[in-house]
Design a protein around this motif. Structure first.
Motif, short mmCIF file in Angstrom:
data_model
loop_
_atom_site.label_atom_id
_atom_site.label_comp_id
_atom_site.label_asym_id
_atom_site.label_seq_id
_atom_site.Cartn_x
_atom_site.Cartn_y
_atom_site.Cartn_z
N ALA A 23 -1.80 4.88 7.64
CA ALA A 23 -2.24 5.67 6.64
C ALA A 23 -2.59 4.59 5.41
O ALA A 23 -3.78 4.34 4.71
N MET A 24 -1.51 3.70 5.10
CA MET A 24 -1.97 2.72 4.02
C MET A 24 -2.86 1.43 4.62
O MET A 24 -3.70 1.16 3.83
N ASP A 25 -2.81 1.43 5.79
CA ASP A 25 -3.55 0.08 6.33
C ASP A 25 -4.99 0.62 6.37
O ASP A 25 -6.09 0.02 5.99
N GLU A 26 -5.30 2.01 6.37
CA GLU A 26 -6.82 2.53 6.38
C GLU A 26 -7.04 2.88 4.86
O GLU A 26 -8.11 3.41 4.49
N LEU A 36 6.33 11.51 4.03
CA LEU A 36 6.92 11.41 5.33
C LEU A 36 8.18 11.33 5.75
O LEU A 36 8.84 10.51 5.20
N PRO A 37 8.64 12.03 6.76
CA PRO A 37 10.07 11.81 7.25
C PRO A 37 10.06 10.31 7.92
O PRO A 37 9.13 9.66 8.35
N LEU A 38 11.24 9.88 7.96
CA LEU A 38 11.22 8.67 8.69
C LEU A 38 10.73 8.52 10.00
O LEU A 38 10.23 7.31 10.40
N SER A 39 10.99 9.36 10.65
CA SER A 39 10.56 9.34 12.07
C SER A 39 8.95 9.36 12.30
O SER A 39 8.49 8.77 13.40
N GLU A 40 8.36 9.49 11.25
CA GLU A 40 6.90 9.36 11.29
C GLU A 40 6.35 8.06 10.63
O GLU A 40 5.31 8.06 9.95
N ALA A 41 7.23 7.01 10.41
CA ALA A 41 6.75 5.93 9.81
C ALA A 41 5.67 5.09 10.12
O ALA A 41 4.93 4.63 9.38
N ALA A 42 5.30 5.16 11.47
CA ALA A 42 4.09 4.51 12.12
C ALA A 42 2.84 5.31 11.38
O ALA A 42 1.87 4.56 11.01
N ALA A 43 2.91 6.39 11.28
CA ALA A 43 1.85 7.14 10.46
C ALA A 43 1.55 6.69 9.22
O ALA A 43 0.63 6.56 8.63
N GLY A 44 2.82 6.42 8.64
CA GLY A 44 2.82 5.89 7.17
C GLY A 44 2.11 4.83 6.94
O GLY A 44 1.18 4.45 6.35
N TYR A 45 2.47 3.73 8.00
CA TYR A 45 1.64 2.45 8.18
C TYR A 45 0.19 2.46 8.25
O TYR A 45 -0.46 1.99 7.78
N LYS A 74 4.80 8.78 -9.35
CA LYS A 74 3.44 9.23 -9.15
C LYS A 74 2.58 8.26 -8.05
O LYS A 74 1.76 8.61 -7.60
N VAL A 75 3.17 6.91 -8.03
CA VAL A 75 2.48 6.30 -7.25
C VAL A 75 2.66 6.51 -5.80
O VAL A 75 1.56 6.04 -4.98
N PHE A 76 3.37 7.16 -5.45
CA PHE A 76 3.55 7.73 -4.14
C PHE A 76 2.69 8.96 -3.71
O PHE A 76 2.57 10.04 -4.48
N ASP A 77 1.78 8.93 -2.91
CA ASP A 77 0.67 9.91 -2.66
C ASP A 77 0.78 10.26 -1.37
O ASP A 77 -0.07 11.27 -0.77
N LEU A 78 1.79 9.92 -0.65
CA LEU A 78 2.17 10.65 0.77
C LEU A 78 3.71 10.50 1.06
O LEU A 78 3.99 9.39 0.88
N ASP A 111 4.22 -5.18 3.53
CA ASP A 111 4.56 -4.81 4.92
C ASP A 111 3.20 -4.81 5.86
O ASP A 111 3.38 -5.06 7.11
N LEU A 112 2.10 -4.59 5.00
CA LEU A 112 0.69 -4.56 5.92
C LEU A 112 0.27 -5.91 6.34
O LEU A 112 -0.27 -5.98 7.30
N TRP A 113 1.03 -7.13 5.60
CA TRP A 113 0.41 -8.32 6.11
C TRP A 113 1.12 -8.57 7.56
O TRP A 113 0.13 -9.01 8.34
N PRO A 114 2.37 -8.34 7.95
CA PRO A 114 2.63 -8.55 9.42
C PRO A 114 2.08 -7.59 10.31
O PRO A 114 1.71 -7.55 11.35
N TYR A 115 1.89 -6.38 9.66
CA TYR A 115 1.25 -5.19 10.42
C TYR A 115 -0.09 -5.45 10.95
O TYR A 115 -0.71 -5.21 12.06
N ARG A 116 -0.93 -6.35 9.88
CA ARG A 116 -2.43 -6.54 10.27
C ARG A 116 -2.43 -8.08 11.31
O ARG A 116 -3.54 -8.45 11.41
N GLY A 117 -1.12 -8.70 11.30
CA GLY A 117 -1.12 -9.81 12.23
C GLY A 117 -1.43 -10.91 11.32
O GLY A 117 -1.40 -12.19 11.81
#
Length: 340
Positions: A327-330, A316-325, A310-314, A41-47
């Motif tokens: 965090a993974m991008d960084e 968040l509620p669905l409403s905070e999806a943008a913050a999840g993206y 255990k691979v999930f290390d964060l 999902d980070l490929w489109p997120y990064r353009g």
């Protein structure tokens, strides 16, 4: 219903979408219990990939709320895990074990989007697998992992023919690479080398079965793998990144006659034909036929023999999806689970 829409690079929004409904008699409606953000999902997120008001998400677990008239293998009330590729599981390609290339194959990402409260799953009989019962809450992250990253890592290790007597090298320490380590261990590999520079991911890699960690990359990384394998290279190599450097590193780390399983979603990777020719290796990869492995993986999780969650290390509620993206991008998170 609420769902995640990516308007453009870096622009992720949670908004009201049309509620899912039965369209074809082979459909099922699933009320999602958990979903997550994938490294792809980070490929489109990064353009890097085009994106324009795209419905996001392709990993999902939940409870069946409604089924079409032709659905017979799952019923209302079942807790189900679904593959990230739709398949009928009956065509000739599916029967050969490559459901991701089904004649009805459709990627859940984009057209359906499972970072949402509900999802319509076409070809439900071929795509969804019911769990033995209603899972305990602590099993849900692991079952969610089976929807993509665990199944993809398992396919990569299988394609690389990881097994007893083999040394396996895994290029990539993201969620899929970590799951490939877990799979290689379960498949009986004697030695598993994780190629990682990230201390927390190295720790999880060792938890899942890595015996060695190599931090070097590129030609230096290849030299280190050969040093650890008597100058020969690994019997089995997994490529789980999708860049030019990672792919060529994986090719170089594979011994003559060895097997390379590649599952990193690649962009602009140019494989020098002459180098691949003289490498003398077996290669197999692409979108993983996760549906092939789901019954076995669900049972292993149900019996608590593996703990891919255990691979999930964060979380968040669905409403905070943008913050999840973000965090993974960084690289502040390996994989983000979204609760509903």
């Amino acid at each position: 219903m609420r769902g995640v829409v990516m308007y453009g690079p870096g622009d992720v929004r949670v908004e009201e979408r049309e509620d899912s409904r039965i369209i074809e008699p082979t459909d099922a409606i699933v009320r999602l219990t958990a979903t997550c953000i994938c490294g792809s999902d980070l490929w489109p997120y990064r353009g890097v990939e085009p994106v324009d008001h795209t419905l996001m998400g392709h990993e999902y677990v939940g409870v069946v709320e409604e089924v079409g008239s032709d659905v017979s293998t799952v019923k209302v009330g079942d807790f189900v895990v679904g593959s990230f590729v739709i398949s009928d599981n009956t065509c000739e390609i599916c029967r050969s074990g490559f459901q991701s290339k089904c004649v009805h194959a459709e990627f859940v990402h984009g057209g359906i989007g499972t970072q949402a409260e509900r999802a319509r799953i076409p070809h439900a009989d071929g795509t969804l697998v019911a769990t033995p019962g209603q899972p305990d809450e602590d099993l849900i992250p692991s079952l969610l992992a089976a929807s993509d990253v665990l199944g993809t890592g398992w396919f990569a290790a299988d394609a690389a023919q990881a097994g007893p007597g083999k040394t396996v090298a895994v290029v990539g320490d993201g969620a899929v690479g970590l799951m490939a380590i877990l799979a290689a261990k379960q498949l009986g590999a004697d030695r598993i080398i994780a190629m990682s520079r990230h201390p927390e991911r190295q720790k999880l890699a060792r938890h899942y079965g890595a015996t060695d960690v190599v931090e070097e990359r590129g030609e230096v990384g290849v030299a280190k793998i050969k040093e650890l394998t008597g100058g020969l290279g690994a019997h089995s190599v997994v490529e789980a990144v999708g860049t030019q450097e990672s792919f060529m590193q994986a090719v170089g780390a594979t011994r003559g006659g060895g097997h390379l399983g590649y599952v990193g979603v690649n962009h602009d990777v140019q494989i020098p034909g002459i180098e691949l020719f003289f490498a003398g290796i077996h290669t197999l990869g692409g979108p993983a036929p996760v549906r092939r492995y789901l019954p076995e993986l669900i049972q292993l999780i149900w019996d608590r023999k593996i703990d891919p969650g255990k691979v999930f290390d964060l979380t968040l509620p669905l409403s905070e999806a943008a913050a999840g993206y973000e965090a993974m991008d960084e690289r502040r998170a390996t994989k983000v689970l979204l609760t509903l």
